[in-house]
Design a protein around this motif. Structure first.
Motif, PDB file in Angstrom:
ATOM      1  N   LEU A  64       0.862  -1.183   0.000  1.00 16.86           N
ATOM      2  CA  LEU A  64       0.000   0.000   0.000  1.00 16.86           C
ATOM      3  C   LEU A  64       0.897   1.230   0.000  1.00 16.86           C
ATOM      4  CD1 LEU A  64      -2.510  -0.988   2.848  1.00 16.86           C
ATOM      5  CD2 LEU A  64      -2.999  -0.972   0.387  1.00 16.86           C
ATOM      6  N   THR A  65       0.352   2.350  -0.472  1.00 18.00           N
ATOM      7  CA  THR A  65       1.099   3.607  -0.358  1.00 18.00           C
ATOM      8  C   THR A  65       0.325   4.554   0.554  1.00 18.00           C
ATOM      9  OG1 THR A  65       0.018   4.325  -2.390  1.00 18.00           O
ATOM     10  CG2 THR A  65       2.276   3.541  -2.588  1.00 18.00           C
ATOM     11  N   PRO A  66       1.041   5.408   1.272  1.00 13.71           N
ATOM     12  CA  PRO A  66       0.345   6.313   2.196  1.00 13.71           C
ATOM     13  C   PRO A  66      -0.441   7.394   1.433  1.00 13.71           C
ATOM     14  CG  PRO A  66       2.729   6.702   2.241  1.00 13.71           C
ATOM     15  CD  PRO A  66       2.502   5.531   1.354  1.00 13.71           C
ATOM     16  N   ASP A  67      -1.535   7.839   2.017  1.00 12.73           N
ATOM     17  CA  ASP A  67      -2.287   8.957   1.442  1.00 12.73           C
ATOM     18  C   ASP A  67      -1.820  10.282   2.014  1.00 12.73           C
ATOM     19  OD1 ASP A  67      -4.046   7.464  -0.240  1.00 12.73           O
ATOM     20  OD2 ASP A  67      -5.003   6.741   1.585  1.00 12.73           O
ATOM     21  N   GLY A  68      -1.230  10.215   3.174  1.00 14.31           N
ATOM     22  CA  GLY A  68      -0.665  11.421   3.776  1.00 14.31           C
ATOM     23  C   GLY A  68       0.583  11.025   4.533  1.00 14.31           C
ATOM     24  N   GLY A  69       1.524  11.955   4.606  1.00 19.70           N
ATOM     25  CA  GLY A  69       2.739  11.692   5.360  1.00 19.70           C
ATOM     26  C   GLY A  69       3.741  10.844   4.596  1.00 19.70           C
ATOM     27  N   GLU A  70       4.743  10.382   5.292  1.00 24.39           N
ATOM     28  CA  GLU A  70       5.831   9.642   4.659  1.00 24.39           C
ATOM     29  C   GLU A  70       6.220   8.425   5.487  1.00 24.39           C
ATOM     30  OE1 GLU A  70       9.059  12.389   4.204  1.00 24.39           O
ATOM     31  OE2 GLU A  70       8.013  13.519   2.628  1.00 24.39           O
ATOM     32  N   VAL A  71       6.655   7.396   4.770  1.00 25.23           N
ATOM     33  CA  VAL A  71       7.183   6.201   5.433  1.00 25.23           C
ATOM     34  C   VAL A  71       8.607   6.008   4.936  1.00 25.23           C
ATOM     35  CG1 VAL A  71       6.938   3.708   5.768  1.00 25.23           C
ATOM     36  CG2 VAL A  71       4.885   5.143   5.512  1.00 25.23           C
ATOM     37  N   TRP A  72       9.552   6.077   5.831  1.00 21.70           N
ATOM     38  CA  TRP A  72      10.965   5.923   5.458  1.00 21.70           C
ATOM     39  C   TRP A  72      11.449   4.551   5.892  1.00 21.70           C
ATOM     40  CZ3 TRP A  72      14.518   9.760   3.491  1.00 21.70           C
ATOM     41  CH2 TRP A  72      13.879  10.946   3.093  1.00 21.70           C
ATOM     42  N   VAL A  73      12.032   3.829   4.954  1.00 22.01           N
ATOM     43  CA  VAL A  73      12.580   2.508   5.257  1.00 22.01           C
ATOM     44  C   VAL A  73      14.061   2.515   4.884  1.00 22.01           C
ATOM     45  CG1 VAL A  73      12.502   0.053   4.679  1.00 22.01           C
ATOM     46  CG2 VAL A  73      10.372   1.336   4.925  1.00 22.01           C
ATOM     47  N   LEU A  74      14.903   2.212   5.843  1.00 18.97           N
ATOM     48  CA  LEU A  74      16.351   2.160   5.631  1.00 18.97           C
ATOM     49  C   LEU A  74      16.839   3.415   4.909  1.00 18.97           C
ATOM     50  CD1 LEU A  74      16.567  -1.630   4.699  1.00 18.97           C
ATOM     51  CD2 LEU A  74      17.125  -0.575   6.904  1.00 18.97           C
ATOM     52  N   GLY A  75      16.372   4.542   5.398  1.00 21.90           N
ATOM     53  CA  GLY A  75      16.904   5.817   4.933  1.00 21.90           C
ATOM     54  C   GLY A  75      16.320   6.366   3.649  1.00 21.90           C
ATOM     55  N   ARG A  76      15.291   5.702   3.133  1.00 22.84           N
ATOM     56  CA  ARG A  76      14.698   6.203   1.892  1.00 22.84           C
ATOM     57  C   ARG A  76      13.173   6.140   1.990  1.00 22.84           C
ATOM     58  NH1 ARG A  76      16.438   3.010  -3.310  1.00 22.84           N
ATOM     59  NH2 ARG A  76      18.437   3.148  -2.260  1.00 22.84           N
ATOM     60  N   GLU A  77      12.502   7.160   1.475  1.00 26.89           N
ATOM     61  CA  GLU A  77      11.041   7.148   1.488  1.00 26.89           C
ATOM     62  C   GLU A  77      10.560   6.001   0.585  1.00 26.89           C
ATOM     63  OE1 GLU A  77       6.980   7.992   1.911  1.00 26.89           O
ATOM     64  OE2 GLU A  77       7.926   7.957  -0.080  1.00 26.89           O
ATOM     65  N   VAL A  78       9.522   5.298   1.030  1.00 28.37           N
ATOM     66  CA  VAL A  78       9.137   4.070   0.313  1.00 28.37           C
ATOM     67  C   VAL A  78       8.865   4.301  -1.167  1.00 28.37           C
ATOM     68  CG1 VAL A  78       8.308   2.558   2.162  1.00 28.37           C
ATOM     69  CG2 VAL A  78       6.774   4.326   1.257  1.00 28.37           C
ATOM     70  N   ARG A  79       8.303   5.467  -1.524  1.00 26.53           N
ATOM     71  CA  ARG A  79       7.968   5.686  -2.929  1.00 26.53           C
ATOM     72  C   ARG A  79       9.197   5.942  -3.788  1.00 26.53           C
ATOM     73  NH1 ARG A  79       3.056   9.215  -0.746  1.00 26.53           N
ATOM     74  NH2 ARG A  79       4.619   9.282   0.913  1.00 26.53           N
ATOM     75  N   ARG A  80      10.347   6.090  -3.140  1.00 29.30           N
ATOM     76  CA  ARG A  80      11.590   6.230  -3.907  1.00 29.30           C
ATOM     77  C   ARG A  80      12.340   4.901  -4.010  1.00 29.30           C
ATOM     78  NH1 ARG A  80      14.783  10.848  -1.474  1.00 29.30           N
ATOM     79  NH2 ARG A  80      16.125  10.441  -3.261  1.00 29.30           N
ATOM     80  N   TRP A  81      11.759   3.862  -3.427  1.00 27.24           N
ATOM     81  CA  TRP A  81      12.339   2.521  -3.564  1.00 27.24           C
ATOM     82  C   TRP A  81      11.783   1.851  -4.817  1.00 27.24           C
ATOM     83  CZ3 TRP A  81      15.586  -0.785  -0.784  1.00 27.24           C
ATOM     84  CH2 TRP A  81      16.002  -0.366   0.492  1.00 27.24           C
ATOM     85  N   ASN A  82      12.610   1.016  -5.421  1.00 33.58           N
ATOM     86  CA  ASN A  82      12.139   0.096  -6.429  1.00 33.58           C
ATOM     87  C   ASN A  82      11.428  -1.042  -5.660  1.00 33.58           C
ATOM     88  OD1 ASN A  82      12.030  -1.721  -8.544  1.00 33.58           O
ATOM     89  ND2 ASN A  82      14.182  -2.354  -8.276  1.00 33.58           N
ATOM     90  N   PRO A  83      10.124  -1.293  -5.943  1.00 34.18           N
ATOM     91  CA  PRO A  83       9.374  -2.236  -5.095  1.00 34.18           C
ATOM     92  C   PRO A  83      10.036  -3.596  -4.866  1.00 34.18           C
ATOM     93  CG  PRO A  83       7.857  -1.036  -6.491  1.00 34.18           C
ATOM     94  CD  PRO A  83       9.251  -0.629  -6.927  1.00 34.18           C
ATOM     95  N   PRO A  84      10.592  -4.258  -5.901  1.00 31.62           N
ATOM     96  CA  PRO A  84      11.229  -5.551  -5.611  1.00 31.62           C
ATOM     97  C   PRO A  84      12.398  -5.431  -4.633  1.00 31.62           C
ATOM     98  CG  PRO A  84      10.895  -5.291  -7.973  1.00 31.62           C
ATOM     99  CD  PRO A  84      10.560  -3.966  -7.348  1.00 31.62           C
ATOM    100  N   ASP A  85      13.172  -4.360  -4.764  1.00 35.45           N
ATOM    101  CA  ASP A  85      14.296  -4.167  -3.829  1.00 35.45           C
ATOM    102  C   ASP A  85      13.773  -3.957  -2.409  1.00 35.45           C
ATOM    103  OD1 ASP A  85      16.092  -4.365  -5.861  1.00 35.45           O
ATOM    104  OD2 ASP A  85      16.377  -2.195  -6.107  1.00 35.45           O
ATOM    105  N   LEU A  86      12.706  -3.149  -2.317  1.00 39.77           N
ATOM    106  CA  LEU A  86      12.147  -2.871  -0.993  1.00 39.77           C
ATOM    107  C   LEU A  86      11.626  -4.162  -0.363  1.00 39.77           C
ATOM    108  CD1 LEU A  86      11.295  -0.888   1.213  1.00 39.77           C
ATOM    109  CD2 LEU A  86       9.159  -0.526  -0.039  1.00 39.77           C
ATOM    110  N   ARG A  87      10.965  -4.985  -1.185  1.00 37.58           N
ATOM    111  CA  ARG A  87      10.380  -6.222  -0.644  1.00 37.58           C
ATOM    112  C   ARG A  87      11.446  -7.248  -0.283  1.00 37.58           C
ATOM    113  NH1 ARG A  87       5.746  -5.486  -4.999  1.00 37.58           N
ATOM    114  NH2 ARG A  87       4.734  -3.767  -3.892  1.00 37.58           N
ATOM    115  N   ARG A  88      12.582  -7.142  -0.935  1.00 37.79           N
ATOM    116  CA  ARG A  88      13.706  -7.974  -0.534  1.00 37.79           C
ATOM    117  C   ARG A  88      14.241  -7.515   0.822  1.00 37.79           C
ATOM    118  NH1 ARG A  88      15.795  -8.918  -5.801  1.00 37.79           N
ATOM    119  NH2 ARG A  88      16.557  -6.781  -5.816  1.00 37.79           N
ATOM    120  N   ALA A  89      14.301  -6.207   0.983  1.00 40.68           N
ATOM    121  CA  ALA A  89      14.873  -5.645   2.218  1.00 40.68           C
ATOM    122  C   ALA A  89      13.919  -5.760   3.402  1.00 40.68           C
ATOM    123  CB  ALA A  89      15.252  -4.182   1.991  1.00 40.68           C
ATOM    124  N   ALA A  90      12.626  -5.717   3.113  1.00 45.83           N
ATOM    125  CA  ALA A  90      11.619  -5.756   4.176  1.00 45.83           C
ATOM    126  C   ALA A  90      10.613  -6.847   3.851  1.00 45.83           C
ATOM    127  CB  ALA A  90      10.917  -4.394   4.299  1.00 45.83           C
ATOM    128  N   GLY A  91      10.859  -8.029   4.394  1.00 51.92           N
ATOM    129  CA  GLY A  91      10.071  -9.219   4.048  1.00 51.92           C
ATOM    130  C   GLY A  91       8.861  -9.367   4.949  1.00 51.92           C
TER     131      GLY A  91
END
Ligand code: ADP
Ligand code: MG
Length: 253
Positions: A64-91
């Motif tokens: 899911l993507t947020p409708d408001g605000g930001e979610v940062w995972v390992l130093g990068r906002e989730v929407r700036r991650w490539n989804p497969p890379d993000l899903r590898r990093a956060a299982g």
């Protein structure tokens, strides 16, 4: 709360909201949630059904993507991650794992292939989660609930995730199988410094495994504290009210 160094934070929620529109009405699944999860820690998230726990996890790996605000995972906002890379990093692991038709081995190989990994040694993945090599050629559906959940974990661990997102993974298991899974996760954390976001219905479990605990009620983060303080005796009014209204989780001792 925002004093810690960014590099020490695995996941940070900044004024996060998530709205679902269903049948003409709008549900705020999450409302202005802010908080951070230090690297290598176990965050336990509790709250009544429908309070937004699964939504919180799904935002961490772009289901899911947020409708408001930001979610940062390992130093990068989730929407700036490539989804497969993000899903590898956060299982993410669910309460009831779904498997593809075939054998345990097929399921491990598929997980590896989906993430461009080679399951070089499938038996090693199994032994890591305490499954014997002789289940490799069995149909996952023949395994016990506890074994299936171990397999689901093994499939996620193929990617060597830095973060584990666990959504009520022991809810369908008996107490002994639950404890085994807990030990497994905590051992992994101790060994690799894995960060764990662990949604659970079982407040005793939240207390056992957590370093930090959050209570969500109706999409709001109403209490966040280091776990020992969170459950200090006697539990404060908010926690008591929550567990009072949620008998299946409310095993007050
Ligand atoms: P929990 O995991 O704490 O039980 P959820 O995060 O699954 O809660 O859901 C939070 C709220 O959002 C609930 O009211 C739920 O009905 C609603 N919700 C969740 N997913 C969707 C969806 N895909 N469409 C519409 N409403 C949803
Ligand atoms: Mg849920």
């Amino acid at each position: 709360m925002f004093s810690s160094h960014a590099a020490d934070i695995a996941v940070r929620f900044i004024h996060v909201s998530k709205i679902f529109s269903a049948a003409g009405s709008r549900v705020a699944a999450l409302c202005d949630v802010s908080g951070e999860v230090p690297r290598g820690s176990v965050l336990t998230v509790i709250g009544p059904s429908g309070s937004g726990k699964s939504t919180l996890l799904a935002l961490c790996n772009l289901l899911l993507t947020p409708d408001g605000g930001e979610v940062w995972v390992l130093g990068r906002e989730v929407r700036r991650w490539n989804p497969p890379d993000l899903r590898r990093a956060a299982g993410l692991v669910f309460q009831r794992p779904a498997f593809v038709p075939g054998t345990v081995l097929d399921n491990l190989l598929l997980a590896a292939r989906l993430h461009n990994r080679r399951a070089a040694d499938p038996e090693a993945y199994l032994s890591e989660v305490g499954l014997p090599a002789d289940v490799l050629l069995r149909d996952p559906r023949e395994l016990s609930g506890g074994q299936q959940q171990r397999l689901a974990l093994a499939r996620t661990l193929v990617n060597d995730p830095e973060i584990l997102l666990l959504d009520e993974i022991t809810a369908a298991l008996d107490p002994s199988a639950s404890r085994d899974i807990e030990s497994l996760i905590l051992a992994r954390r101790a060994e690799r410094g894995t960060t764990v976001l662990w949604v659970t219905h079982d407040w005793e479990q939240a207390r056992r495994v957590g370093d930090y605990t959050w209570l969500l009620v109706a999409g709001r983060l109403v209490k966040a504290a280091p776990t020992p303080q969170f459950f200090e005796n006697p539990p404060d009014e908010q926690v008591q009210r929550f567990w009072g209204g949620e008998p299946e989780g409310g095993k007050m001792s």
